[in-house]
Design a protein around this motif. Structure first.
Motif, PDB file in Angstrom:
ATOM      1  N   THR A  80       0.836  -1.141   0.070  1.00 23.23           N
ATOM      2  CA  THR A  80       0.027  -0.031   0.024  1.00 23.23           C
ATOM      3  C   THR A  80       0.957   1.296  -0.119  1.00 23.23           C
ATOM      4  OG1 THR A  80      -0.120   0.303   2.506  1.00 23.23           O
ATOM      5  CG2 THR A  80      -1.659  -1.226   1.301  1.00 23.23           C
ATOM      6  N   HIS A  81       0.407   2.488  -0.166  1.00 25.53           N
ATOM      7  CA  HIS A  81       0.890   3.652  -0.013  1.00 25.53           C
ATOM      8  C   HIS A  81       1.588   3.954   1.316  1.00 25.53           C
ATOM      9  CE1 HIS A  81       0.740   7.915   1.128  1.00 25.53           C
ATOM     10  NE2 HIS A  81       1.832   7.997  -0.012  1.00 25.53           N
ATOM     11  N   ASP A  82       0.922   3.484   2.336  1.00 28.21           N
ATOM     12  CA  ASP A  82       1.521   3.672   3.655  1.00 28.21           C
ATOM     13  C   ASP A  82       2.638   2.675   3.748  1.00 28.21           C
ATOM     14  OD1 ASP A  82      -0.396   5.553   4.433  1.00 28.21           O
ATOM     15  OD2 ASP A  82      -1.738   3.710   5.345  1.00 28.21           O
ATOM     16  N   LEU A  83       2.733   1.171   3.318  1.00 30.98           N
ATOM     17  CA  LEU A  83       3.694   0.527   3.314  1.00 30.98           C
ATOM     18  C   LEU A  83       4.932   1.135   2.594  1.00 30.98           C
ATOM     19  CD1 LEU A  83       5.306  -1.992   4.415  1.00 30.98           C
ATOM     20  CD2 LEU A  83       4.336  -3.129   2.426  1.00 30.98           C
ATOM     21  N   VAL A  84       4.692   1.717   1.525  1.00 23.50           N
ATOM     22  CA  VAL A  84       5.764   2.284   0.451  1.00 23.50           C
ATOM     23  C   VAL A  84       6.492   3.289   1.319  1.00 23.50           C
ATOM     24  CG1 VAL A  84       6.296   3.356  -1.684  1.00 23.50           C
ATOM     25  CG2 VAL A  84       4.880   1.389  -1.702  1.00 23.50           C
ATOM     26  N   ARG A  85       5.443   4.137   2.047  1.00 21.89           N
ATOM     27  CA  ARG A  85       5.924   5.392   2.686  1.00 21.89           C
ATOM     28  C   ARG A  85       6.761   5.088   3.786  1.00 21.89           C
ATOM     29  NH1 ARG A  85       1.518   9.211   4.033  1.00 21.89           N
ATOM     30  NH2 ARG A  85       0.836   7.229   5.330  1.00 21.89           N
ATOM     31  N   THR A  86       6.328   3.900   4.395  1.00 26.60           N
ATOM     32  CA  THR A  86       7.321   3.403   5.600  1.00 26.60           C
ATOM     33  C   THR A  86       8.705   2.897   5.199  1.00 26.60           C
ATOM     34  OG1 THR A  86       5.180   2.591   6.980  1.00 26.60           O
ATOM     35  CG2 THR A  86       7.089   1.618   7.546  1.00 26.60           C
ATOM     36  N   LYS A  95      19.542   2.296   6.232  1.00 32.38           N
ATOM     37  CA  LYS A  95      20.632   2.220   5.157  1.00 32.38           C
ATOM     38  C   LYS A  95      20.571   0.858   4.431  1.00 32.38           C
ATOM     39  CE  LYS A  95      23.835   5.774   6.873  1.00 32.38           C
ATOM     40  NZ  LYS A  95      22.890   6.652   7.165  1.00 32.38           N
ATOM     41  N   VAL A  96      19.361   0.481   3.972  1.00 31.70           N
ATOM     42  CA  VAL A  96      19.241  -0.831   3.315  1.00 31.70           C
ATOM     43  C   VAL A  96      18.301  -0.413   2.167  1.00 31.70           C
ATOM     44  CG1 VAL A  96      19.068  -2.241   5.511  1.00 31.70           C
ATOM     45  CG2 VAL A  96      16.956  -1.466   4.744  1.00 31.70           C
ATOM     46  N   SER A  97      18.002  -1.301   1.153  1.00 27.48           N
ATOM     47  CA  SER A  97      17.415  -0.970   0.080  1.00 27.48           C
ATOM     48  C   SER A  97      15.962  -1.002   0.370  1.00 27.48           C
ATOM     49  CB  SER A  97      17.702  -2.371  -1.024  1.00 27.48           C
ATOM     50  OG  SER A  97      16.850  -3.462  -0.454  1.00 27.48           O
ATOM     51  N   SER A  98      15.434  -0.116  -0.656  1.00 29.41           N
ATOM     52  CA  SER A  98      13.753  -0.148  -0.301  1.00 29.41           C
ATOM     53  C   SER A  98      13.077  -1.451  -0.416  1.00 29.41           C
ATOM     54  CB  SER A  98      13.333   0.830  -1.595  1.00 29.41           C
ATOM     55  OG  SER A  98      13.601   0.368  -2.835  1.00 29.41           O
ATOM     56  N   TRP A  99      13.643  -2.293  -1.120  1.00 27.28           N
ATOM     57  CA  TRP A  99      12.806  -3.459  -1.174  1.00 27.28           C
ATOM     58  C   TRP A  99      13.101  -4.327   0.032  1.00 27.28           C
ATOM     59  CZ3 TRP A  99      10.179  -3.112  -5.331  1.00 27.28           C
ATOM     60  CH2 TRP A  99      10.512  -2.690  -6.427  1.00 27.28           C
ATOM     61  N   ASP A 100      14.342  -4.213   0.657  1.00 23.19           N
ATOM     62  CA  ASP A 100      14.596  -4.951   1.997  1.00 23.19           C
ATOM     63  C   ASP A 100      13.770  -4.123   3.231  1.00 23.19           C
ATOM     64  OD1 ASP A 100      16.264  -6.977   0.990  1.00 23.19           O
ATOM     65  OD2 ASP A 100      17.970  -5.738   1.688  1.00 23.19           O
ATOM     66  N   ALA A 101      13.636  -2.824   2.809  1.00 25.67           N
ATOM     67  CA  ALA A 101      13.037  -1.701   3.740  1.00 25.67           C
ATOM     68  C   ALA A 101      11.407  -2.317   3.817  1.00 25.67           C
ATOM     69  CB  ALA A 101      12.981  -0.583   3.625  1.00 25.67           C
ATOM     70  N   ALA A 102      11.123  -2.582   2.541  1.00 31.04           N
ATOM     71  CA  ALA A 102       9.475  -2.838   2.653  1.00 31.04           C
ATOM     72  C   ALA A 102       9.110  -4.272   3.322  1.00 31.04           C
ATOM     73  CB  ALA A 102       8.807  -2.903   1.127  1.00 31.04           C
ATOM     74  N   VAL A 103       9.947  -4.959   3.210  1.00 36.18           N
ATOM     75  CA  VAL A 103      10.010  -6.378   4.053  1.00 36.18           C
ATOM     76  C   VAL A 103      10.038  -6.052   5.447  1.00 36.18           C
ATOM     77  CG1 VAL A 103      11.200  -8.577   4.427  1.00 36.18           C
ATOM     78  CG2 VAL A 103      10.958  -7.768   1.964  1.00 36.18           C
ATOM     79  N   ILE A 104      10.910  -5.306   5.791  1.00 38.31           N
ATOM     80  CA  ILE A 104      10.840  -4.947   7.360  1.00 38.31           C
ATOM     81  C   ILE A 104       9.741  -4.379   7.724  1.00 38.31           C
ATOM     82  CG2 ILE A 104      12.113  -3.635   9.083  1.00 38.31           C
ATOM     83  CD1 ILE A 104      14.686  -3.860   7.177  1.00 38.31           C
ATOM     84  N   GLY A 105       9.193  -3.308   7.046  1.00 35.23           N
ATOM     85  CA  GLY A 105       7.861  -2.641   7.214  1.00 35.23           C
ATOM     86  C   GLY A 105       6.607  -3.569   7.406  1.00 35.23           C
TER      87      GLY A 105
END
Length: 138
Positions: A80-86, A95-105
């Motif tokens: 979702t938009h909220d997950l992408v923003r997170t 300092k991780v990739s946006s893909w990894d950050a989305a998994v963490i989020g």
């Protein structure tokens, strides 16, 4: 919707198409069998793309879809938009990739305390989520 663990793409790929690496396949199945887990739409999309192209013996589209249907019986965090923003914030902070950050989020959103992945530092904590590399020999 809280779960014990979040499964990343690589864990699912080793379970579905582990090939000759039987130890990784067993470790992946142990993650699936031992935990009340969830995943995300992002992970399922990555799973499909990778498992139908990269393994020595790729899954067919129908086989991959059957895995996705079974995995979808467990909680799946939508992108979702909220997950992408997170994810953007987590990417900058850790300092991780946006893909990894989305998994963490997504793991945080679903209430998972453990993130099973080989893509991040084993034992490191990101917010409320601790990374465990199930393939690392301790």
């Amino acid at each position: 919707m809280a779960v014990e663990a979040f499964l990343d793409t690589n864990v699912l790929i080793y379970a579905a198409a582990g090939g000759d690496d039987e130890s990784r396949r067993r470790a992946a199945f142990a993650c699936i069998a031992a935990a009340n887990f969830g995943t995300s739409g992002q992970v399922l999309a990555e799973f499909y793309t990778n498992v139908t192209r990269k393994p020595a013996v790729p899954l067919t589209a129908d086989e991959a879809l059957a895995w996705i249907e079974r995995l979808s019986e467990f909680p799946v965090v939508p992108v979702t938009h909220d997950l992408v923003r997170t994810a953007v914030g987590l990417s900058i902070r850790h300092k991780v990739s946006s893909w990894d950050a989305a998994v963490i989020g997504a793991a945080e959103e679903i209430g998972a305390k453990t993130l099973f992945t080989e893509d991040l530092n084993d034992g490191q904590t990101y917010g409320s989520v601790r990374v465990v590399n199930p393939f690392k020999i301790h």
